[in-house]
Design an enzyme around this catalytic site. Sequence first.
Site, PDB file in Angstrom:
ATOM      1  CD  GLU A 172       7.392   1.464  -0.024  1.00  0.00           C
ATOM      2  OE1 GLU A 172       8.517   1.817  -0.421  1.00  0.00           O
ATOM      3  OE2 GLU A 172       7.159   0.328   0.400  1.00  0.00           O
ATOM      4  CD  GLU A 379       4.536  -2.797  -1.780  1.00  0.00           C
ATOM      5  OE1 GLU A 379       5.759  -2.949  -1.557  1.00  0.00           O
ATOM      6  OE2 GLU A 379       4.079  -1.920  -2.521  1.00  0.00           O
TER       7      GLU A 379
HETATM    8  C1  BGC Z   1       7.891  -1.110  -3.222  1.00  0.00           C
HETATM    9  C2  BGC Z   1       7.961  -2.154  -4.313  1.00  0.00           C
HETATM   10  C3  BGC Z   1       9.282  -2.891  -4.214  1.00  0.00           C
HETATM   11  C4  BGC Z   1       9.364  -3.569  -2.870  1.00  0.00           C
HETATM   12  C5  BGC Z   1      10.630  -4.376  -2.653  1.00  0.00           C
HETATM   13  C6  BGC Z   1       8.407  -1.581  -1.884  1.00  0.00           C
HETATM   14  O1  BGC Z   1       9.120  -0.554  -1.322  1.00  0.00           O
HETATM   15  O2  BGC Z   1       6.601  -0.587  -3.106  1.00  0.00           O
HETATM   16  O3  BGC Z   1       7.786  -1.539  -5.548  1.00  0.00           O
HETATM   17  O4  BGC Z   1       9.453  -3.800  -5.241  1.00  0.00           O
HETATM   18  O5  BGC Z   1       9.326  -2.596  -1.872  1.00  0.00           O
HETATM   19  O6  BGC Z   1      11.759  -3.574  -2.714  1.00  0.00           O
END
Ligand code: BGC
Length: 528
Positions: A172, A379
């Site tokens: 990101e 993610e």
């Molecule tokens: C990031 C994580 C973060 C998650 C929730 C993502 O943007 O890669 O590090 O904890 O979002 O905010």
Amino acid sequence: MHISAKDLAALIPADFTLGVATAAFQIEGALTEDGRGPAGWDVFAAKPGSIVEDQSPAVACDHYHRMPQDVALMKQLGVDSYRFSLSWSRIQPTGSGPVNPAGLAFYDRLLDELLANGISPMLTLYHWDTPLALDDAGGWMNRDTAYRLGEFAAIAAEAYGDRVARWCTINEPATVTTNGYTLGLHSPGEALMLNAFPTVHHQLLGHGLALQALRAAGVPGEIGMTNVYSPMVPKTINPLDKISASLMDLAQNRVYADPVLTGKYPDLVRAAKFFSSFEHPDEDMAIISQPLDFYGLNYYMPTKVAVGPGEGAVPASMAEAMGSDLSAAGSGGTPFHVETWPEADITSYGWPVKPEYMKVALKEMSERYPNLPPVIITEGGASFEDIIVRDKSTNTAFIPDERRLKYLSDHIQAALEATGPGGEAESIDLRGYYVWSLLDNFEWSAGYKQPFGLLHVNFETLERTPKASYFWFQELIEERNLVTVAETAVAQAMEPDTLAEPDTLAEPDTLAEPDALEGSGVEHEAGV
Ligand code: BGC
């Protein structure tokens, strides 16, 4: 309601990875142990007012000392793969020069532990914790940081290349630029607004140089990078809202994805004044756009955009959840702003829960980038405040996080439907979904206030407790395994020479079920 685990499992294609993700700075703690050098985030987090309630990342989940236990919890969960990141300054304390053998050794142990437990490692080289010495030299505003990441990739390739199945160069870059350099919400706390543009280019170059180093080292694992993607939705049909949404789309999505996937920045970005004042060698674009084995996409939510400065660049409620008052950034006159979704279900962060936009995200990606490599959702997840239910008679705790569970189920379903036969993004070869996150953890400027974990962490005792979402994910994986075993058996039975082995269809081990909660001894506690 959500689809049953069994029905969801039936949608999962062969060779699809179900995994969990974390990042070094959010879980490890042990910031001053075994020769780790400081990261910019150590200093940023120590500044009063940077983190909600000035919470400290010094211990976090104490994963550095509890790694084998955490791997055992993943093994019990049954995941195919674990995505983690390296703490750059644990391995290379100043971000350049000599390596720290004790730091290297930690990830050696982690990789060996994962492989011994049948979990395939996905390693992210850079998940935001820039070594302090590099931040002091300008961080991502400094082109040299990109070369340092390339060098770090070569170190990691030599040390871990034999064991890593998937490499992710950076995570990101949009969040680093927006939160770290544009608005000052994250380390290094710069609020440069449009002048932050060099940090976009330098991170992308860092990705390209890291990719080059991994290829040069001949690592056998697949290599990709991760961008976050949020579909931009105009608040109204007002053309100015629509223009605002497309500008936001440029600034948050396309300026990161286009160079990697098409080799150039969007035309409008190139024409913009801030861009023309920033020179870079043409050759950079070839480095940035080298072919990838997979494209990592993080999807959490869509973003609603409206024209004008609004109450701030992002709604006060969302900024507050991150421990910040952004009204100043907005009242400085941003031409457009992010809006809330009053009609939607929202997470503790104030993020709208909109699984249908997972489909939109994948559709837009497939239309924009027809030559997209295989995609992995690296993610996805949700923060909700958890309630602990304790059975006093057995002293067992249970965490009924139905909303997180439903979020995950609905989003995995949406991704599979969109990329499945007849789906909106059928042309995408979707290879996996990693839940953010394995553990409740240090959620950057929100401290420990936004829990995303399948495992609850008590930040006083550091005890881990599986939530209902953990048991649900475990069930999904077991159902998926049953489908796979059944398909293999059918395929074997169709083979004229091979006898189907009836006992390959044997019952899986019984699920670990939380203790029954009925009875007078049950009481509710607030989440810790
Ligand atoms: C990031 C994580 C973060 C998650 C929730 C993502 O943007 O890669 O590090 O904890 O979002 O905010």
